[in-house]
Design an enzyme around this catalytic site. Structure first.
Site, PDB file in Angstrom:
ATOM      1  N   GLU A  20       0.836  -1.200   0.000  1.00 32.97           N
ATOM      2  CA  GLU A  20       0.000   0.000   0.000  1.00 32.97           C
ATOM      3  C   GLU A  20       0.873   1.253   0.000  1.00 32.97           C
ATOM      4  O   GLU A  20       1.801   1.355   0.781  1.00 32.97           O
ATOM      5  CB  GLU A  20      -0.909  -0.025   1.240  1.00 32.97           C
ATOM      6  CG  GLU A  20      -1.820   1.163   1.358  1.00 32.97           C
ATOM      7  CD  GLU A  20      -2.585   1.437   0.057  1.00 32.97           C
ATOM      8  OE1 GLU A  20      -3.267   0.537  -0.438  1.00 32.97           O
ATOM      9  OE2 GLU A  20      -2.478   2.565  -0.465  1.00 32.97           O
ATOM     10  N   LYS A  29       7.686  -1.817  -2.452  1.00 39.32           N
ATOM     11  CA  LYS A  29       7.264  -0.893  -1.393  1.00 39.32           C
ATOM     12  C   LYS A  29       8.471  -0.323  -0.633  1.00 39.32           C
ATOM     13  O   LYS A  29       8.561   0.877  -0.382  1.00 39.32           O
ATOM     14  CB  LYS A  29       6.321  -1.634  -0.435  1.00 39.32           C
ATOM     15  CG  LYS A  29       5.960  -0.879   0.814  1.00 39.32           C
ATOM     16  CD  LYS A  29       5.078   0.312   0.535  1.00 39.32           C
ATOM     17  CE  LYS A  29       4.977   1.173   1.777  1.00 39.32           C
ATOM     18  NZ  LYS A  29       4.127   2.329   1.623  1.00 39.32           N
ATOM     19  N   PHE A  63       9.496  16.382  -2.961  1.00 33.91           N
ATOM     20  CA  PHE A  63      10.358  15.712  -1.973  1.00 33.91           C
ATOM     21  C   PHE A  63      11.784  16.249  -1.914  1.00 33.91           C
ATOM     22  O   PHE A  63      12.706  15.526  -1.558  1.00 33.91           O
ATOM     23  CB  PHE A  63      10.366  14.188  -2.203  1.00 33.91           C
ATOM     24  CG  PHE A  63       9.353  13.516  -1.324  1.00 33.91           C
ATOM     25  CD1 PHE A  63       8.014  13.539  -1.642  1.00 33.91           C
ATOM     26  CD2 PHE A  63       9.733  12.892  -0.143  1.00 33.91           C
ATOM     27  CE1 PHE A  63       7.070  12.959  -0.813  1.00 33.91           C
ATOM     28  CE2 PHE A  63       8.798  12.311   0.692  1.00 33.91           C
ATOM     29  CZ  PHE A  63       7.466  12.339   0.347  1.00 33.91           C
ATOM     30  N   CYS A 116       6.398   4.858   8.699  1.00 32.07           N
ATOM     31  CA  CYS A 116       6.872   4.069   7.562  1.00 32.07           C
ATOM     32  C   CYS A 116       8.338   4.294   7.208  1.00 32.07           C
ATOM     33  O   CYS A 116       9.131   3.355   7.256  1.00 32.07           O
ATOM     34  CB  CYS A 116       5.985   4.325   6.350  1.00 32.07           C
ATOM     35  SG  CYS A 116       4.325   3.665   6.596  1.00 32.07           S
ATOM     36  N   LYS A 170      11.200   2.969   9.703  1.00 29.19           N
ATOM     37  CA  LYS A 170      11.297   1.508   9.851  1.00 29.19           C
ATOM     38  C   LYS A 170      11.571   0.812   8.514  1.00 29.19           C
ATOM     39  O   LYS A 170      12.282  -0.179   8.462  1.00 29.19           O
ATOM     40  CB  LYS A 170      10.037   0.947  10.546  1.00 29.19           C
ATOM     41  CG  LYS A 170       8.875   0.680   9.645  1.00 29.19           C
ATOM     42  CD  LYS A 170       7.773  -0.079  10.372  1.00 29.19           C
ATOM     43  CE  LYS A 170       6.475  -0.091   9.585  1.00 29.19           C
ATOM     44  NZ  LYS A 170       6.513  -0.649   8.260  1.00 29.19           N
ATOM     45  N   ASN A 185       9.791   3.750  -0.602  1.00 31.98           N
ATOM     46  CA  ASN A 185      10.011   4.545   0.614  1.00 31.98           C
ATOM     47  C   ASN A 185      11.480   4.936   0.782  1.00 31.98           C
ATOM     48  O   ASN A 185      11.785   6.053   1.203  1.00 31.98           O
ATOM     49  CB  ASN A 185       9.515   3.789   1.848  1.00 31.98           C
ATOM     50  CG  ASN A 185       8.013   3.964   2.026  1.00 31.98           C
ATOM     51  OD1 ASN A 185       7.384   4.706   1.283  1.00 31.98           O
ATOM     52  ND2 ASN A 185       7.440   3.298   3.005  1.00 31.98           N
ATOM     53  N   ARG A 195       4.541   9.006  15.518  1.00 28.34           N
ATOM     54  CA  ARG A 195       5.612   8.003  15.517  1.00 28.34           C
ATOM     55  C   ARG A 195       6.873   8.587  14.882  1.00 28.34           C
ATOM     56  O   ARG A 195       6.819   9.108  13.772  1.00 28.34           O
ATOM     57  CB  ARG A 195       5.146   6.740  14.773  1.00 28.34           C
ATOM     58  CG  ARG A 195       4.102   5.975  15.571  1.00 28.34           C
ATOM     59  CD  ARG A 195       3.579   4.757  14.839  1.00 28.34           C
ATOM     60  NE  ARG A 195       2.511   5.072  13.908  1.00 28.34           N
ATOM     61  CZ  ARG A 195       1.757   4.167  13.290  1.00 28.34           C
ATOM     62  NH1 ARG A 195       1.976   2.880  13.510  1.00 28.34           N
ATOM     63  NH2 ARG A 195       0.811   4.526  12.460  1.00 28.34           N
ATOM     64  N   LEU A 235      -0.455   4.509   0.190  1.00 29.48           N
ATOM     65  CA  LEU A 235      -1.150   5.722   0.640  1.00 29.48           C
ATOM     66  C   LEU A 235      -0.289   6.547   1.590  1.00 29.48           C
ATOM     67  O   LEU A 235       0.590   6.018   2.269  1.00 29.48           O
ATOM     68  CB  LEU A 235      -2.478   5.353   1.324  1.00 29.48           C
ATOM     69  CG  LEU A 235      -2.466   4.511   2.605  1.00 29.48           C
ATOM     70  CD1 LEU A 235      -2.166   5.351   3.834  1.00 29.48           C
ATOM     71  CD2 LEU A 235      -3.799   3.832   2.769  1.00 29.48           C
TER      72      LEU A 235
HETATM   73  N1  LIG Z   1       0.352   4.080   8.156  1.00 30.24           N
HETATM   74  C1  LIG Z   1       0.528   4.233   6.849  1.00 30.24           C
HETATM   75  O1  LIG Z   1       0.382   5.322   6.287  1.00 30.24           O
HETATM   76  C2  LIG Z   1       0.909   3.056   5.998  1.00 30.24           C
HETATM   77  C3  LIG Z   1       0.996   3.212   4.602  1.00 30.24           C
HETATM   78  C4  LIG Z   1       1.369   2.130   3.822  1.00 30.24           C
HETATM   79  C5  LIG Z   1       1.670   0.929   4.431  1.00 30.24           C
HETATM   80  N2  LIG Z   1       1.594   0.809   5.785  1.00 30.24           N
HETATM   81  C6  LIG Z   1       1.920  -0.486   6.386  1.00 30.24           C
HETATM   82  O2  LIG Z   1       0.729  -1.038   6.879  1.00 30.24           O
HETATM   83  C7  LIG Z   1       0.991  -1.823   8.043  1.00 30.24           C
HETATM   84  C8  LIG Z   1       0.111  -1.339   9.178  1.00 30.24           C
HETATM   85  O3  LIG Z   1       0.443  -0.011   9.484  1.00 30.24           O
HETATM   86  P1  LIG Z   1      -0.485   0.916  10.402  1.00 30.24           P
HETATM   87  O4  LIG Z   1       0.134   2.251  10.442  1.00 30.24           O
HETATM   88  O5  LIG Z   1      -1.900   0.791   9.964  1.00 30.24           O
HETATM   89  O6  LIG Z   1      -0.302   0.149  11.812  1.00 30.24           O
HETATM   90  P2  LIG Z   1      -1.153   0.278  13.167  1.00 30.24           P
HETATM   91  O7  LIG Z   1      -0.254  -0.183  14.251  1.00 30.24           O
HETATM   92  O8  LIG Z   1      -1.793   1.621  13.232  1.00 30.24           O
HETATM   93  O9  LIG Z   1      -2.325  -0.787  12.986  1.00 30.24           O
HETATM   94  C9  LIG Z   1      -2.138  -2.167  13.027  1.00 30.24           C
HETATM   95  C10 LIG Z   1      -3.343  -2.809  13.698  1.00 30.24           C
HETATM   96  O10 LIG Z   1      -3.212  -4.238  13.630  1.00 30.24           O
HETATM   97  C11 LIG Z   1      -3.843  -4.773  14.779  1.00 30.24           C
HETATM   98  N3  LIG Z   1      -3.464  -6.184  14.975  1.00 30.24           N
HETATM   99  C12 LIG Z   1      -2.300  -6.691  15.451  1.00 30.24           C
HETATM  100  N4  LIG Z   1      -2.348  -8.033  15.482  1.00 30.24           N
HETATM  101  C13 LIG Z   1      -3.560  -8.392  15.001  1.00 30.24           C
HETATM  102  C14 LIG Z   1      -4.208  -9.639  14.774  1.00 30.24           C
HETATM  103  N5  LIG Z   1      -3.599 -10.797  15.044  1.00 30.24           N
HETATM  104  N6  LIG Z   1      -5.449  -9.639  14.274  1.00 30.24           N
HETATM  105  C15 LIG Z   1      -6.080  -8.469  13.992  1.00 30.24           C
HETATM  106  N7  LIG Z   1      -5.524  -7.259  14.177  1.00 30.24           N
HETATM  107  C16 LIG Z   1      -4.288  -7.229  14.684  1.00 30.24           C
HETATM  108  C17 LIG Z   1      -3.387  -3.836  15.876  1.00 30.24           C
HETATM  109  O11 LIG Z   1      -4.203  -3.950  17.019  1.00 30.24           O
HETATM  110  C18 LIG Z   1      -3.481  -2.478  15.187  1.00 30.24           C
HETATM  111  O12 LIG Z   1      -4.735  -1.862  15.417  1.00 30.24           O
HETATM  112  C19 LIG Z   1       2.498  -1.691   8.304  1.00 30.24           C
HETATM  113  O13 LIG Z   1       3.159  -2.762   7.703  1.00 30.24           O
HETATM  114  C20 LIG Z   1       2.837  -0.409   7.587  1.00 30.24           C
HETATM  115  O14 LIG Z   1       4.193  -0.355   7.220  1.00 30.24           O
HETATM  116  C21 LIG Z   1       1.199   1.828   6.576  1.00 30.24           C
END
Ligand SMILES: NC(=O)c1ccc[n+]([C@@H]2O[C@H](COP(=O)([O-])OP(=O)(O)OC[C@H]3O[C@@H](n4cnc5c(N)ncnc54)[C@H](O)[C@@H]3O)[C@@H](O)[C@H]2O)c1
Length: 437
Positions: free
Chosen positions: A144, A200, A245, A256, A259, A204, A324, A146
Site C-alpha cells: 500500500e 514498497k 520531496f 513508515c 522503519k 520509501n 511516531r 497511501l
Molecule cells: N500508516 C501508513 O500510512 C501506511 C501506509 C502504507 C503501508 N503501511 C503499512 O501497513 C501496516 C500497518 O500499518 P499501520 O500504520 O496501519 O499500523 P497500526 O499499528 O496503526 O495498525 C495495526 C493494527 O493491527 C492490529 N493487529 C495486530 N495483530 C492483530 C491480529 N492478530 N489480528 C487483527 N488485528 C491485529 C493492531 O491492534 C493495530 O490496530 C504496516 O506494515 C505499515 O508499514 C502503513
C-alpha cells in the site's frame, strides 16, 4: 492503513468486515468513534456502517468465511535488529489457516520483506495440514502506497496498484476488486511476488533518500552562505529532478520511512551486502531531527533553564495525529533535558503527545491555540507545516514573545523575509543574517 483500506473497499460497494484484536479500538469504531485522525475518514466510515457495507469485529471468523479475499494489514514494527517484526503477520496467517472453511485469497498488504508471502503460505498450509483439510488458497502481495494525511484520496485515486502473484486466478480477482479505483485508465502493475514485496521498500527508501539528500545540501548551503531555498528552486526546475520531496526540513518521521529504511538495510545485510547509501540516508536523518535544537542552543546557550519555547506542531507531518518518530519528540526531549520549558500546540496530535510520546517528559504544557503558546516564551519553534501555521499574525507573535525570535524547522516563512520585519529568523539551510542577541 487497514481501516482506510476496508472503508474504501466498502465505499465501492463491497461488503467489508474490519477485524482487530484491540477490543478498545473495535468498541470505539462500533460506537462511531474513529481511533485515528485522517481527513474524510470519519464521514466515510459512518456512511458505510449505516448502509451495512462496513462492519467491525474482534473475531476473524466473523468475516473470514463470507469473504473471497482477506487482507493482512497488521503492523510490521521495527524488530530489535532493525528488521521488520513479522510476528503479527504470521499470527494472522496461522489464524486464517485454523479458521478458513472456503477457498480464499490472502493478501499481504502490510509492508513486509521479500519472502514473507512464502512464509505466510507455509504457515497457512501447515495449519490446514494439521486440520487435515484441503482448501485452495493463494497468497498475493499488494503493498500500500497511501500517504497519511491524504490516505483516502490516495486510496481512491492511486498512482498505481502493485499486485504480485503467481497465479492467474489471483490476478483476476485482484483486478476486479481494484477496477473501480482505476476506471479512467489502468493503473494496475502486475509482477512476481518478490518484486512486489521489494517495490514498497524501494519506493520509501527512494523518498527518504531525496529528503536526506536535500537536508545534507541544506547543511552545506548554510556553511558556505548559500540559500537552500533558492537552490531548491534552481534544481527542481530540471524536469529530471522535479520539485517534489526536495524540501529541506527537520527530517522524516512517521510510521513508515524510518522503519522501512532500516528494514531494507537489514534485508541487504542478511544477504551479505552493505547498503552504504541507505545507511547514510538514515544517519543524515537522525542528525537532521536535532538541527533546530542545535540552533536554539547556539542562540540561547547550553543551559536553557529559565527559558521557555512556544512549539507549533507535534505530528510528524500535517494532516495526521501520528507522532511516531516525529522530529518534535527529539527536539522537545533535547530542550527539556537542558532545562527549557515547552508550551506546545498541535491541531490534532496533542492527545497522542500527552498520552504516549511525551507522556513522561516534564515541563510541557499544552494549549488550545497557537497564539496561547506565545506568552512569556523566549522564541517560537515550528516543527510541523500545518496550513494554519502558514500565515500567522506576525504582529501578535512580536507582541507576545519575549523577543521576536522564530526557529522554523520546515522553512515555512523563508519567502517572507522575516528579518526585514524585525524578527530574528532561523531556518534550515540558510544563515541567519540579522541577530539581536
Ligand atoms: N500508516 C501508513 O500510512 C501506511 C501506509 C502504507 C503501508 N503501511 C503499512 O501497513 C501496516 C500497518 O500499518 P499501520 O500504520 O496501519 O499500523 P497500526 O499499528 O496503526 O495498525 C495495526 C493494527 O493491527 C492490529 N493487529 C495486530 N495483530 C492483530 C491480529 N492478530 N489480528 C487483527 N488485528 C491485529 C493492531 O491492534 C493495530 O490496530 C504496516 O506494515 C505499515 O508499514 C502503513
Amino acid at each position: 492503513m487497514g481501516l482506510v483500506t476496508g472503508t474504501c473497499f466498502a465505499e465501492m460497494g463491497n461488503d467489508v468486515t474490519c477485524i482487530d484484536i484491540d477490543q478498545g479500538k473495535i468498541d470505539k469504531l462500533k460506537k462511531g468513534v474513529i481511533p485515528i485522525y485522517e481527513p474524510g475518514l470519519e464521514a466515510m466510515v459512518l456512511k458505510n456502517v449505516e448502509n451495512g457495507s462496513l462492519k467491525f469485529s474482534t473475531k476473524l471468523e466473523d468475516g473470514l468465511n463470507t469473504s473471497k479475499v482477506v487482507f493482512i494489514a497488521v503492523g510490521t514494527p521495527m524488530g530489535e535488529d532493525g528488521s521488520a517484526d513479522l510476528q503479527y503477520v504470521l499470527s494472522v496467517a496461522s489464524e486464517i489457516g485454523r479458521k478458513m472453511e472456503n477457498p480464499i485469497i490472502v493478501v499481504d498488504k502490510s509492508t513486509v520483506p521479500v519472502g514473507t508471502a512464502d512464509k505466510v503460505s507455509e504457515v497457512i498450509g501447515l495449519e490446514l495440514e494439521r486440520r487435515n483439510v484441503d482448501l485452495d488458497f493463494h497468497v498475493v502481495s499488494n503493498p500500500e502506497f497511501l500517504k497519511e494525511g491524504a490516505a483516502l484520496q490516495d486510496f481512491m485515486k492511486p498512482d498505481r496498484i502493485v499486485i504480485g502473484a503467481d497465479n492467474q486466478t489471483a490476478f483476476e480477482v485482484m483486478k476486479d476488486l481494484y477496477a473501480p479505483f482505476t476506471l479512467n485508465h489502468d493503473r494496475m502493475i502486475e509482477m512476481d511476488i518478490r518484486s512486489a514485496e521489494m517495490t514498497k521498500y524501494v519506493a520509501n527508501a527512494m523518498l527518504a533518500t531525496k529528503i536526506s539528500f536535500m537536508n545534507e545540501i541544506a547543511n552545506i548551503c548554510e556553511l558556505v552562505n548559500a540559500d537552500v531555498n533558492q537552490v531548491r528552486i534552481g534544481i527542481g526546475s530540471d524536469s529530471r529532478i522535479g520539485y517534489s520531496f526536495i524540501y529541506p526540513g527537520s527530517g522524516y518521521g512517521g510510521s513508515c520511512f524510518p522503519k522501512d529504511v532500516k528494514a531494507l538495510k537489514k534485508i541487504a545485510e542478511d544477504q551479505g551486502y552493505k547498503a552504504g547509501l541507505i545507511t547514510s540516508v538514515e544517519a543524515v536523518n537522525d542528525k537532521q531531527k536535532l538541527v533546530i535544537a542545535e540552533k536554539v542552543v547556539n542562540r540561547f546557550g547550553e543551559d536553557l533553564s529559565g527559558k521557555s519555547f512556544a512549539l507549533w506542531g507535534l505530528a510528524f507531518k500535517p494532516g495526521t495525529d501520528d507522532m511516531r518518530e516525529a522530529p518534535a519528540i527529539y527536539v522537545v526531549k533535547e530542550l527539556v533535558k537542558r532545562g527549557a520549558k515547552i508550551k506546545a500546540y498541535d491541531p490534532k496530535a496533542m492527545h497522542e503527545a500527552q498520552t504516549f510520546y511525551l507522556k513522561d517528559v516534564p515541563n510541557i504544557t499544552y494549549f488550545n491555540s497557537k497564539y496561547e503558546t506565545l506568552g512569556n516564551a523566549n522564541a517560537m519553534i515550528l516543527l510541523t507545516e500545518w496550513k494554519e501555521f502558514r500565515s500567522p499574525d506576525f504582529e501578535e507573535l512580536k507582541l507576545k514573545l519575549i523577543e521576536p525570535v522564530i526557529f522554523d524547522g520546515r522553512n515555512q516563512y523563508s519567502h517572507l523575509r522575516l528579518e526585514s520585519k524585525g524578527f530574528e529568523y532561523y531556518q534550515i539551510g540558510k544563515k541567519t543574517e540579522f541577530v539581536n542577541a
